[in-house]
Design a protein around this motif. Structure first.
Motif, PDB file in Angstrom:
ATOM      1  N   SER A  33      17.639 -44.530   1.238  1.00 25.47           N
ATOM      2  CA  SER A  33      16.217 -44.795   1.507  1.00 25.47           C
ATOM      3  C   SER A  33      15.558 -45.568   0.374  1.00 25.47           C
ATOM      4  CB  SER A  33      15.471 -43.470   1.722  1.00 25.47           C
ATOM      5  OG  SER A  33      16.024 -42.750   2.806  1.00 25.47           O
ATOM      6  N   PHE A  34      16.376 -46.134  -0.513  1.00 26.23           N
ATOM      7  CA  PHE A  34      15.911 -46.903  -1.666  1.00 26.23           C
ATOM      8  C   PHE A  34      15.092 -46.067  -2.647  1.00 26.23           C
ATOM      9  CE2 PHE A  34      17.036 -50.242   1.284  1.00 26.23           C
ATOM     10  CZ  PHE A  34      17.640 -51.193   0.476  1.00 26.23           C
ATOM     11  N   ASN A  35      15.391 -44.769  -2.701  1.00 26.73           N
ATOM     12  CA  ASN A  35      14.834 -43.938  -3.763  1.00 26.73           C
ATOM     13  C   ASN A  35      15.646 -44.186  -5.026  1.00 26.73           C
ATOM     14  OD1 ASN A  35      12.876 -42.473  -2.118  1.00 26.73           O
ATOM     15  ND2 ASN A  35      14.671 -41.505  -1.174  1.00 26.73           N
ATOM     16  N   ALA A  36      14.967 -44.395  -6.156  1.00 27.50           N
ATOM     17  CA  ALA A  36      15.645 -44.754  -7.397  1.00 27.50           C
ATOM     18  C   ALA A  36      15.983 -43.515  -8.219  1.00 27.50           C
ATOM     19  CB  ALA A  36      14.765 -45.693  -8.211  1.00 27.50           C
ATOM     20  N   ARG A  58      18.177 -44.251 -23.884  1.00 27.05           N
ATOM     21  CA  ARG A  58      18.673 -45.311 -24.786  1.00 27.05           C
ATOM     22  C   ARG A  58      19.355 -46.491 -24.090  1.00 27.05           C
ATOM     23  NH1 ARG A  58      21.799 -44.307 -30.129  1.00 27.05           N
ATOM     24  NH2 ARG A  58      23.345 -43.268 -28.824  1.00 27.05           N
ATOM     25  N   ASP A  59      19.571 -46.438 -22.792  1.00 25.51           N
ATOM     26  CA  ASP A  59      20.277 -47.559 -22.151  1.00 25.51           C
ATOM     27  C   ASP A  59      19.700 -47.857 -20.766  1.00 25.51           C
ATOM     28  OD1 ASP A  59      22.122 -49.608 -22.056  1.00 25.51           O
ATOM     29  OD2 ASP A  59      23.744 -48.349 -21.285  1.00 25.51           O
ATOM     30  N   LEU A  60      18.385 -47.949 -20.696  1.00 26.16           N
ATOM     31  CA  LEU A  60      17.737 -48.237 -19.412  1.00 26.16           C
ATOM     32  C   LEU A  60      17.846 -49.723 -19.089  1.00 26.16           C
ATOM     33  CD1 LEU A  60      14.480 -46.099 -19.323  1.00 26.16           C
ATOM     34  CD2 LEU A  60      16.424 -45.969 -17.781  1.00 26.16           C
ATOM     35  N   LYS A  61      18.418 -50.021 -17.937  1.00 27.16           N
ATOM     36  CA  LYS A  61      18.541 -51.389 -17.449  1.00 27.16           C
ATOM     37  C   LYS A  61      18.788 -51.333 -15.945  1.00 27.16           C
ATOM     38  CE  LYS A  61      23.356 -51.381 -19.016  1.00 27.16           C
ATOM     39  NZ  LYS A  61      24.347 -52.070 -19.873  1.00 27.16           N
ATOM     40  N   SER A  62      18.785 -52.472 -15.299  1.00 31.92           N
ATOM     41  CA  SER A  62      18.853 -52.512 -13.836  1.00 31.92           C
ATOM     42  C   SER A  62      20.163 -51.936 -13.301  1.00 31.92           C
ATOM     43  CB  SER A  62      18.679 -53.948 -13.344  1.00 31.92           C
ATOM     44  OG  SER A  62      19.672 -54.779 -13.917  1.00 31.92           O
ATOM     45  N   SER A  63      21.259 -52.077 -14.053  1.00 30.46           N
ATOM     46  CA  SER A  63      22.538 -51.547 -13.566  1.00 30.46           C
ATOM     47  C   SER A  63      22.607 -50.029 -13.640  1.00 30.46           C
ATOM     48  CB  SER A  63      23.697 -52.144 -14.366  1.00 30.46           C
ATOM     49  OG  SER A  63      23.574 -51.812 -15.738  1.00 30.46           O
ATOM     50  N   ASN A  64      21.694 -49.403 -14.400  1.00 27.90           N
ATOM     51  CA  ASN A  64      21.665 -47.940 -14.520  1.00 27.90           C
ATOM     52  C   ASN A  64      20.557 -47.302 -13.691  1.00 27.90           C
ATOM     53  OD1 ASN A  64      23.850 -47.966 -16.247  1.00 27.90           O
ATOM     54  ND2 ASN A  64      22.587 -48.029 -18.105  1.00 27.90           N
ATOM     55  N   ILE A  65      19.928 -48.093 -12.830  1.00 29.16           N
ATOM     56  CA  ILE A  65      18.961 -47.571 -11.859  1.00 29.16           C
ATOM     57  C   ILE A  65      19.601 -47.717 -10.483  1.00 29.16           C
ATOM     58  CG2 ILE A  65      16.667 -47.814 -10.856  1.00 29.16           C
ATOM     59  CD1 ILE A  65      15.739 -48.992 -13.514  1.00 29.16           C
ATOM     60  N   LEU A  66      19.964 -46.581  -9.881  1.00 28.34           N
ATOM     61  CA  LEU A  66      20.693 -46.582  -8.608  1.00 28.34           C
ATOM     62  C   LEU A  66      19.763 -46.269  -7.455  1.00 28.34           C
ATOM     63  CD1 LEU A  66      23.947 -44.709  -9.733  1.00 28.34           C
ATOM     64  CD2 LEU A  66      23.397 -47.159  -9.862  1.00 28.34           C
ATOM     65  N   ASN A 122      22.941 -47.705  -1.613  1.00 29.12           N
ATOM     66  CA  ASN A 122      22.461 -49.075  -1.835  1.00 29.12           C
ATOM     67  C   ASN A 122      22.769 -49.600  -3.234  1.00 29.12           C
ATOM     68  OD1 ASN A 122      21.254 -49.986   0.666  1.00 29.12           O
ATOM     69  ND2 ASN A 122      19.772 -48.326   0.384  1.00 29.12           N
ATOM     70  N   GLY A 123      23.702 -48.944  -3.918  1.00 26.63           N
ATOM     71  CA  GLY A 123      24.174 -49.449  -5.195  1.00 26.63           C
ATOM     72  C   GLY A 123      23.119 -49.447  -6.285  1.00 26.63           C
ATOM     73  N   SER A 124      23.272 -50.358  -7.216  1.00 25.92           N
ATOM     74  CA  SER A 124      22.340 -50.438  -8.344  1.00 25.92           C
ATOM     75  C   SER A 124      21.237 -51.448  -8.052  1.00 25.92           C
ATOM     76  CB  SER A 124      23.077 -50.843  -9.616  1.00 25.92           C
ATOM     77  OG  SER A 124      23.541 -52.179  -9.515  1.00 25.92           O
ATOM     78  N   HIS A 172      20.582 -59.332  -7.975  1.00 24.16           N
ATOM     79  CA  HIS A 172      21.409 -60.473  -8.344  1.00 24.16           C
ATOM     80  C   HIS A 172      22.694 -60.569  -7.523  1.00 24.16           C
ATOM     81  CE1 HIS A 172      18.650 -60.843 -11.675  1.00 24.16           C
ATOM     82  NE2 HIS A 172      18.940 -59.612 -12.082  1.00 24.16           N
ATOM     83  N   GLY A 173      22.814 -59.723  -6.504  1.00 24.00           N
ATOM     84  CA  GLY A 173      23.967 -59.778  -5.626  1.00 24.00           C
ATOM     85  C   GLY A 173      23.776 -60.782  -4.512  1.00 24.00           C
TER      86      GLY A 173
END
Length: 355
Positions: A292-295, A280-288, A234-236, A242-243
């Motif tokens: 089952s939509f487990n992050a 040091r670089d937590l953002k939405s693009s680095n949460i995959l 399910n990508g990032s 925002h997709g």
């Protein structure tokens, strides 16, 4: 060992004692009372009476000797029985200890195998594509053949691109008929790219956690470096929000679960790693997100270890808007910098949901 044999061994000394007792009881004992010998005449003969009287003490001495022999036999029987019983019990104890140790070793071996596979969704293709392995404190990372990864991504075809990063693109790779992976291609040999590549390999080779991305392998071909991860279907989180779907597939319950998964990943990095890790670089693009939509947290190129002790040697890095103020202004980096970025993002998460 069969049960009847064990029973005979345990009861053998008792049978020996029993036989000795029977033998002792069957010994003929002489009576200490001598019966006078009489002749056909009414008057007893004095000489015979005297000789019989003289014989009676000898009979008593013989009886005492027989009693002493019987006691000795009984004592010997007890010693033999006790020794045999002790030997049997000692043998059984040694056998029990041996089996216990053997089962304990087997249990540890099985536990180690279970821990090695825990949380990983690896396929049997690994042995097929391995060239060698770089062993670390926990687990190992496979060095894969560049040509095989090139074929798996269809020569890095544009249609296979899953996302783009600061140093290259991430491609979907078909490793086997039923197994897919994500391949990050880092082009160019800049010092920053090489440093991030080495940092990611070093850190992720030691980390195994359900909420942290799994690194399957890596490859080096000239100035091109490849990182192979498990595929997150399910990508990032950024793509989901925002997709094309604009977050419509993410219910409030799913959003809270994603936040909790990310927090668990951070807790592991800060509290349970041998050397604490700051992302040091937590953002939405680095949460995959998996199927089952487990992050899972990803992109550890800027991560540092023991950041609180080496602040002077750490270059200011991160994404503006998510960097903690004390780190941005004073260069003070702690694990709270990650917590700040995560809290800031999920406040925005909450705000977007309630508009």
């Amino acid at each position: 060992m069969k049960l009847p044999l064990v029973v005979m061994l345990c009861h053998g000394p008792i049978w020996i004692l029993h036989l000795y007792l029977i033998d002792a009881r069957s010994e003929p004992a002489f009576s200490s009372i001598s019966t006078p010998v009489s002749s056909p005449a009414v008057t007893p003969i004095p000489q015979i009476s005297a000789s019989m009287a003289a014989f009676s003490p000898g009979t008593q001495v013989g009886s005492k000797n027989q009693q002493m022999d019987s006691n000795k036999k009984l004592l010997i029987a007890l010693v033999v029985a006790s020794t045999a019983l002790g030997a049997v019990l000692l043998s059984l104890l040694c056998l029990w200890v041996y089996h216990r140790k053997k089962s304990h070793k087997s249990h540890k071996k099985d536990a180690a195998k279970s821990d090695a596979m825990k949380g990983l969704s690896l396929a049997p293709f690994m042995g097929k594509y391995n060239a060698s392995k770089m062993t670390c404190n926990k687990g190992s990372v496979s060095l894969m053949d560049y040509k095989l990864l090139e074929t798996a991504t269809s020569n890095f075809r544009e249609s296979n691109i899953l996302g783009e990063g600061g140093f290259g693109c991430v491609y979907k790779a078909r490793m086997d008929d039923n197994f897919y992976a994500a391949v990050k291609k880092l082009d160019g040999g800049s010092p920053d790219a090489i440093r991030e590549f080495e940092t990611e390999v070093e850190l992720l080779s030691k980390i195994q956690h359900p909420n942290i991305i799994t690194l399957l392998g890596y490859s080096i071909h000239g100035e091109t470096r490849l990182l192979v991860y498990e595929l997150m279907q399910n990508g990032s989180l950024e793509t989901q929000l925002h997709g094309p779907s604009h977050g419509s597939t993410l219910t409030w319950h799913m959003r809270m679960k994603i936040a909790l998964d990310a927090a668990r990943g951070l807790e592991y990095l800060h509290e349970h790693c041998n050397r604490p890790v700051i992302h040091r670089d937590l953002k939405s693009s680095n949460i995959l997100l998996d199927s089952s939509f487990n992050a899972k947290l990803s992109d550890f190129g800027l991560a540092v270890t023991d950041g609180t002790q080496n602040n002077k040697n750490i270059k200011l890095s991160g994404t503006l808007g998510y960097v903690a103020p004390e780190y941005l202004l004073d260069g003070k980096l702690t694990d709270k910098s990650d917590v700040y970025a995560l809290e800031l993002y999920f406040w925005n998460f909450y705000w977007e949901e309630n508009q």
